[in-house]
Motif scaffolding. Sequence first.
Motif, PDB file in Angstrom:
ATOM      1  N   GLY A 170       0.426  -1.610  -0.351  1.00  0.00           N
ATOM      2  CA  GLY A 170       0.254  -0.157  -0.447  1.00  0.00           C
ATOM      3  C   GLY A 170       1.177   1.366  -0.074  1.00  0.00           C
ATOM      4  O   GLY A 170       1.881   1.318  -0.703  1.00  0.00           O
ATOM      5  N   ILE A 171       0.673   1.990   0.845  1.00  0.00           N
ATOM      6  CA  ILE A 171       0.986   3.862   0.906  1.00  0.00           C
ATOM      7  C   ILE A 171       2.723   3.019   1.237  1.00  0.00           C
ATOM      8  O   ILE A 171       3.440   3.965   0.886  1.00  0.00           O
ATOM      9  CB  ILE A 171       0.280   4.172   2.280  1.00  0.00           C
ATOM     10  CG1 ILE A 171      -1.817   5.028   1.633  1.00  0.00           C
ATOM     11  CG2 ILE A 171       1.194   5.748   2.453  1.00  0.00           C
ATOM     12  CD1 ILE A 171      -1.740   5.527   2.905  1.00  0.00           C
ATOM     13  N   THR A 191      -6.206   0.613  -0.989  1.00  0.00           N
ATOM     14  CA  THR A 191      -5.031  -0.833  -0.710  1.00  0.00           C
ATOM     15  C   THR A 191      -5.848  -2.005   0.006  1.00  0.00           C
ATOM     16  O   THR A 191      -6.787  -1.749  -0.126  1.00  0.00           O
ATOM     17  CB  THR A 191      -4.256  -0.374   0.395  1.00  0.00           C
ATOM     18  OG1 THR A 191      -4.724   0.247   1.750  1.00  0.00           O
ATOM     19  CG2 THR A 191      -3.759   1.570  -0.329  1.00  0.00           C
ATOM     20  N   PRO A 242      -2.903   5.123  -3.668  1.00  0.00           N
ATOM     21  CA  PRO A 242      -1.488   5.329  -2.922  1.00  0.00           C
ATOM     22  C   PRO A 242      -0.344   6.094  -2.726  1.00  0.00           C
ATOM     23  O   PRO A 242       0.257   6.430  -2.184  1.00  0.00           O
ATOM     24  CB  PRO A 242      -0.716   3.540  -3.010  1.00  0.00           C
ATOM     25  CG  PRO A 242      -2.249   2.450  -2.932  1.00  0.00           C
ATOM     26  CD  PRO A 242      -2.821   3.834  -3.910  1.00  0.00           C
TER      27      PRO A 242
END
Length: 248
Positions: free
Chosen positions: A13-14, A192, A219
Amino acid sequence: MDKVIVITGGGRGIGAATAVLAAQQGYRICINYQADEQAALAVLEQVRALGAQAIAVRADVSIEDEVISLFNRVDAELGRVTALVNNAGTVGHKSRLDEMSEFRILKVLKTNVLAPMLCAKQAVLRMSPRHGGQGGSIVNVSSAAARLGSPNEYIDYASSKGALDTFTLGLSKEVAGEGIRVNAVRPGYIFTDFHALSGDADRVSKLESAIPMGRGGRPDEVAEAIIWLLSDKASYSTGSIIDLAGGR
């Protein structure tokens, strides 16, 4: 000064998007992960392909001994940390408070509050001139839930992110005179796999119509804000919290 970054929860994800952008900006990168080694190694391969010196380190960042070991490895293999992104987080299934167990609440608080504090402690021990450092930057990944409360969903998660916001403000003032900046980003509905932890992997798609901008976020859009806050372009920003929630 060499740029050395630790990204907790960097395998997805991020965190993964931040690692890729950090590689493009010339950072040496530590990708921390707790369980999904395959995902972390995939990100590691990606950032190395971009020319970055990088390592992936397994550690439960809610346990101080493991955090100490993590930062010691960074010292030995990458150098003194100059940037920390507290991205690792967790959430429970959609529930009311009267349905939540003590175990669930404690897990959320340990991962989302204690872990960032433990990691920031180790970062300050390396960034502060009091300890031989030359300054640095910390970005905490909070959530729009901190100001919305998430009733009937996961108020434990929202409360943990509210605590993280307060920690961001307090630490930013505590170390501002030591060349250390502390800021946060507050994402909203971002595409995400994090939402699978709440029991609804398609949650963002279902709720997009309630977002003023009409779509969920990516993201990389959050990562751009994180990398900006870490950079000298944000040199006069500390104690700031940037909302990235499409207008929510």
